[in-house]
Scaffold this motif. Sequence first.
Motif, mmCIF file in Angstrom:
data_model
loop_
_atom_site.group_PDB
_atom_site.id
_atom_site.type_symbol
_atom_site.label_atom_id
_atom_site.label_comp_id
_atom_site.label_asym_id
_atom_site.label_seq_id
_atom_site.Cartn_x
_atom_site.Cartn_y
_atom_site.Cartn_z
ATOM 1 N N ILE A 1 0.512 -10.499 3.424
ATOM 2 C CA ILE A 1 -0.572 -11.333 2.900
ATOM 3 C C ILE A 1 -0.850 -10.890 1.471
ATOM 4 O O ILE A 1 -1.170 -9.721 1.229
ATOM 5 N N ASN B 1 -2.213 -9.884 -1.960
ATOM 6 C CA ASN B 1 -3.438 -9.358 -2.571
ATOM 7 C C ASN B 1 -4.600 -9.243 -1.588
ATOM 8 O O ASN B 1 -5.752 -9.324 -1.984
ATOM 9 N N ILE B 2 -4.297 -9.015 -0.328
ATOM 10 C CA ILE B 2 -5.365 -8.953 0.675
ATOM 11 C C ILE B 2 -6.237 -7.708 0.470
ATOM 12 O O ILE B 2 -7.419 -7.703 0.803
ATOM 13 N N ILE B 3 -5.643 -6.669 -0.130
ATOM 14 C CA ILE B 3 -6.398 -5.450 -0.430
ATOM 15 C C ILE B 3 -6.473 -5.306 -1.939
ATOM 16 O O ILE B 3 -5.447 -5.346 -2.614
ATOM 17 N N GLY B 4 -7.676 -5.163 -2.463
ATOM 18 C CA GLY B 4 -7.787 -5.051 -3.916
ATOM 19 C C GLY B 4 -9.219 -4.833 -4.359
ATOM 20 O O GLY B 4 -10.126 -4.654 -3.536
ATOM 21 N N VAL C 1 0.484 4.270 -2.580
ATOM 22 C CA VAL C 1 0.335 5.685 -2.223
ATOM 23 C C VAL C 1 1.277 6.531 -3.081
ATOM 24 O O VAL C 1 0.913 7.620 -3.552
ATOM 25 N N GLY D 1 -4.714 -5.843 -6.852
ATOM 26 C CA GLY D 1 -4.420 -6.021 -5.436
ATOM 27 C C GLY D 1 -3.040 -5.594 -5.020
ATOM 28 O O GLY D 1 -2.124 -5.485 -5.844
ATOM 29 N N ILE E 1 0.832 -1.194 0.000
ATOM 30 C CA ILE E 1 0.000 0.000 0.000
ATOM 31 C C ILE E 1 0.875 1.256 0.000
ATOM 32 O O ILE E 1 0.496 2.277 -0.595
ATOM 33 N N PHE F 1 -4.996 -1.663 -9.223
ATOM 34 C CA PHE F 1 -5.616 -1.199 -7.971
ATOM 35 C C PHE F 1 -5.532 0.319 -7.870
ATOM 36 O O PHE F 1 -6.536 0.981 -7.543
ATOM 37 N N LEU G 1 -0.540 -6.709 2.170
ATOM 38 C CA LEU G 1 -0.482 -5.992 3.455
ATOM 39 C C LEU G 1 -0.078 -7.016 4.502
ATOM 40 O O LEU G 1 -0.638 -8.123 4.525
ATOM 41 N N ASP G 2 0.884 -6.641 5.345
ATOM 42 C CA ASP G 2 1.402 -7.573 6.362
ATOM 43 C C ASP G 2 1.792 -8.904 5.716
ATOM 44 O O ASP G 2 1.503 -9.974 6.268
ATOM 45 N N TRP H 1 -0.396 6.960 -6.421
ATOM 46 C CA TRP H 1 -1.490 7.942 -6.325
ATOM 47 C C TRP H 1 -0.948 9.379 -6.277
ATOM 48 O O TRP H 1 -1.463 10.267 -6.938
#
Lengths: 353, 353
Positions: free
Chosen positions: A144, A146-149, A76, A138, A72, A107, A141-142, A79
């Motif tokens: 893991i 593609n845990i965020i996507g 950022v 994705g 992430i 993402f 995070l931590d 972005w």
Amino acid sequence: MDTINSIGYPIYFNDSLAELAAFIERGNYSKFFVLTDEHTGKFCLPVLQKYLGEDAKYDLIEISSGEENKTIDFCVGIWKMLIDFGADRNSLLVNLGGGVISDMGGFAASTYKRGIDFVHVPTTLLSQVDASVGGKTGVDLDSIKNIIGTFAQPKAVFMEHSFISTLPPRQILSGLAEMLKHGLIADAEYWNELKMSDLKSPSAGLVYQSVNIKNDVVIEDPKEKGIRKALNFGHTIGHAVETYSLEHDENPLTHGEAIAIGMICESWLSHKRTGLSIEELNEIVEVFSGLYPRYTIEASCHGELYSLMQKDKKNHGSKINCSLISSIGRHAIDNICTEAELCSSLQYYSSLA
Amino acid sequence: MDTINSIGYPIYFNDSLAELAAFIERGNYSKFFVLTDEHTGKFCLPVLQKYLGEDAKYDLIEISSGEENKTIDFCVGIWKMLIDFGADRNSLLVNLGGGVISDMGGFAASTYKRGIDFVHVPTTLLSQVDASVGGKTGVDLDSIKNIIGTFAQPKAVFMEHSFISTLPPRQILSGLAEMLKHGLIADAEYWNELKMSDLKSPSAGLVYQSVNIKNDVVIEDPKEKGIRKALNFGHTIGHAVETYSLEHDENPLTHGEAIAIGMICESWLSHKRTGLSIEELNEIVEVFSGLYPRYTIEASCHGELYSLMQKDKKNHGSKINCSLISSIGRHAIDNICTEAELCSSLQYYSSLA
């Protein structure tokens, strides 16, 4: 090779970079951006540039290659670059790279100003046959994966086979593992064809078939409610091994190397649980063992690997949900496996000569 | 008051917390989570608890209230809590709070494991009439409001009017600004009705009408390609003033206070550009001036405010795109305004007695 229609967007195989230049021209975008890493910026961007024309105006966003940067925090960074370059809602992001670029670029684009257009130009075999098709984006995070996507479809995908021929052998093998998986879960004939081929340098036709198999699955089940889970064959254990290796090894396994281990283990589970014959299990083991190096997994690491498997997105609560096969070419999804079964499958892998 | 059907989900007004308890029961979720801040955790959660039953099992995620915390960093905190609590794809997030909770909770849920279910229980007037309806989620980055987000619909929204009656007057006024906006852009009769009402404590019926107006607009244009932009009336300048105030003032303006200033300025622009009569301009100014305190905007700040306006998501490239009105009750979208016009509108605001 015909253009493949995916979920509302085309996947080009012929003259793909000329198609990309035409796509950008047609799109009438206010601005466009090319996301690269240090490798694709050096080797692939100059090729792309020829098709775009020397006076093409775009802004370059370069990130560091490597799964460890698919976070992430790096997102950022993308972005902020889009903000600084003045990207508006009518902008386009061209993701020129491997899976890290397409996952994270997809993402970033799908969440910037609640979504701008993006396209993929996958430059590795792995991203051509896997990450660039199916509309999954994705970041990790931590540790893991593609845990965020989001589920977000690109506007088009451009497959350039010439990018593949320059890859180092280890990168080819990484993508090949996913191609072999496509055969195992959906097409015995394709599996047999692959086995007989020159696997050091898969032909454009074989890549095309692999994309076709994956595309058929994701079109049927875009949001992974059912059959799409079949694509996770080898990934419950493989992802855990991959994450473990990333955290512990100086020279970590590639995605394909880890998935190959996962497929051996999950083929053994398939033999125990879903009727895969011993002959086919042995055949699968023989193919993967001939292609991929051995990896030592001490019994003392099983606990840590099991913890990693518990974080898999397919699970229901704390139960580990495996996508297996019932024979070569036939998937068998939604098998809850116990810790004992999963550890036994790792022992099976370690016991192979 | 009938249940309103939005984009594939219901908005409940009657016995809403009982409806929520029934919704959770029906949903057969593996786990559910309640996102609160220090205020809603104290005042609203105990009310909710009565409906859920004392033995309801859920995990609480509490964040600090305030727009300054609606950032990607706090969102990462929510994601990590979901991971630590073992949230799987069949989990539900209940957003119990104002706009910060629903915007950020909606974004966190829509991107966690590529999307889990979420519902809103808006606890402020502002979030009831604005943030909880329409499927926009978002967090701020570099002080740019909602620059990162998704279009993602909640599974349901539960409007509990009793939460509103406990709000401090300044919070009521903040939501009221959006209600007045709904009248100005779409319904002159509603505007007249609002003007005549006890605006210190808007009735459930008036809230219902406001939600209805907003819902009609977002159903017609969920992704803000056209008419939905009308809802941004007052927001091009209002958002800039709000961000400016957040960065410079010890006791910053509320969203509604900033938007009220924006609506005065943009009504003046509407008079200059899109045919709003001088009589209606004066009427609008009179209503807002009677309700909201004066705010000093020095001419020396116009440059900074203009820079903030340039970051608005509606813009095409560097051009500022304003959503105006042509008369009370009629919107007029897509007006490119120059820096000179925008600064003149700020001067007009400052010139009012």
